[in-house]
Design a protein around this motif. Structure first.
Motif, short mmCIF file in Angstrom:
data_model
loop_
_atom_site.label_atom_id
_atom_site.label_comp_id
_atom_site.label_asym_id
_atom_site.label_seq_id
_atom_site.Cartn_x
_atom_site.Cartn_y
_atom_site.Cartn_z
N VAL A 69 111.80 -56.18 82.19
CA VAL A 69 110.38 -56.30 82.55
C VAL A 69 109.78 -57.47 81.78
O VAL A 69 109.80 -57.49 80.55
CB VAL A 69 109.63 -55.00 82.24
N ILE A 72 103.61 -56.75 82.82
CA ILE A 72 103.00 -55.61 83.52
C ILE A 72 101.53 -55.95 83.73
O ILE A 72 100.80 -56.22 82.77
CB ILE A 72 103.14 -54.31 82.71
N VAL A 87 104.15 -55.52 88.63
CA VAL A 87 105.19 -55.74 87.61
C VAL A 87 105.97 -57.00 87.97
O VAL A 87 106.25 -57.25 89.15
CB VAL A 87 106.15 -54.53 87.52
N ILE A 89 109.59 -58.86 86.98
CA ILE A 89 110.89 -58.71 86.34
C ILE A 89 111.50 -60.10 86.14
O ILE A 89 111.35 -60.98 87.00
CB ILE A 89 111.82 -57.83 87.19
N LEU A 250 109.06 -46.98 88.63
CA LEU A 250 108.28 -47.69 87.62
C LEU A 250 106.88 -47.10 87.46
O LEU A 250 106.29 -47.17 86.39
CB LEU A 250 108.17 -49.17 88.00
#
Length: 357
Positions: A69, A72, A87, A89, A250
């Motif tokens: 990650v 956020i 989110v 990644i 998530l």
């Protein structure tokens, strides 16, 4: 004299208290009678239950790729709109795979261009061989005629055997040249066919590599997770730099676009007067002074207990009859702003007028 006055005063007080008690009792009886009549009338006209809750779709936000990650962009209980980034990644690995797949695709396309050039060159060579075949055939025809003349001359002893053998050798060379030209032409055609077969195989490989590029493009896009619809986020369970796996949940998002409804569990003896489309009155425990209307969308095809993990089996000797509950789905009316105040799981009271179809 004093005793008489005292007794008189006591009697008057007792009568006053008795009268007040009678009046109060009468008022209480009247109120109870009115309340009882009103309750009976209401129960006669409506079916009610307090075994009901507000419901809505609460869907998981799932990672489609594995990675760390990076960022956020939402907080717990935050309102989000469709397309908002939730989110991010880390996509460095997937970006490298994407570049590699794109380079492989370009290489395959370049090979197609080389094969097409080879086919074109071989086709031109085939035309040259066709011209050589025509020339060799003409030469062979000429040598055959020459041989026939010398053979006739030799038969009448007008030519020597050496001359005949020389012409015969020239005929053999011409015939060999002609066959060689035909073989070269056929070989060129075979090369063209081979190149076309290789081109077909390479075109299939290009399609495969294009699919790999598309897959890698999708993997890169999957590293940016967005809100699928307008709603409200639930609990946050991940942190930056955390490794997440493909398929891992998530977060959860409450879907506002799908609307809200009530699941009211009525007794089986109450549903005989209910039908789809009937209006229901709903009072939310959180807002007791506000009434909400809704319409019955559907009645369950089985009792709630039948949908439980372990449905009851009454084929025993100690059976006790219990009134079963039938889930009734009621779609809530109202504006989106009004419905935003209601949350899934809130307890409500539902009243539905008895109707006869």
């Amino acid at each position: 004299m004093n005793k008489t006055n005292t007794n008189t005063t006591t009697n008057r007080t007792d009568r006053l208290i008795s009268r007040i008690t009678t009046i109060v009792a009468s008022i209480v009886v009247v109120c109870l009678a009115v309340w009882g009549i009103k309750t009976l009338l209401h129960q006669w006209k409506y079916e009610e239950t307090n075994d009901a809750q507000i419901d809505e779709y609460i869907n998981p936000v799932v990672a489609k790729v594995t990675g760390y990650v990076e960022e956020i962009r939402y907080e717990e209980n935050q309102e989000v709109k469709k397309g908002d980034t939730l989110v991010i990644i880390d996509n460095s690995e997937y970006a490298a795979q994407q570049q590699e797949a794109a380079a492989s695709l370009l290489n395959a396309k370049a090979q197609i261009a080389v094969l097409e050039s080879n086919v074109s060159t071989t086709a031109q060579t085939s035309k040259v061989y066709q011209s050589q075949i025509a020339a060799a055939k003409a030469k062979l025809t000429n040598q055959e005629q020459e041989y026939d003349r010398y053979k006739k001359l030799y038969d009448v002893e007008s030519a020597t055997k050496q001359q005949l053998e020389r012409v015969e050798a020239a005929l053999a060379v011409a015939r060999s040249d002609y066959n060689t030209a035909i073989g070269a032409y056929e070989a060129s055609l075979a090369k063209i066919n081979d190149a076309k077969v290789q081109q077909s195989a390479l075109e299939a490989e290009i399609k495969r590599r294009a699919a790999v590029v598309t897959k890698n493009d999708l993997n890169v896009s999957y590293t940016i997770i967005t809100a699928p619809y307008n709603g409200k986020m639930g609990r946050r369970t991940i942190q930056p730099k955390q490794l997440v796996q493909a398929g891992q949940v998530l977060a959860y998002i409450v879907d506002w676009e799908a609307g809200k409804w009530v699941i009211a569990n009525f007794k089986e003896t109450q549903i005989r007067h209910m039908f789809t489309g009937e209006t229901a009155m709903i009072v939310v425990d959180a807002f007791p002074g506000k009434k909400i209307t809704g319409k019955i969308e559907s009645l369950s095809g089985a009792t709630g207990s039948r949908f439980s993990l372990l449905p009851p089996d009454n084929a025993t000797g100690n059976f006790v009859k219990i009134a079963q509950r039938i889930p009734v789905r009621i779609r809530l009316d109202g504006t989106s702003e009004e419905l935003k105040l209601l949350s899934a799981g809130m307890s409500v009271n539902v009243s539905i007028a008895k109707a006869h179809k």
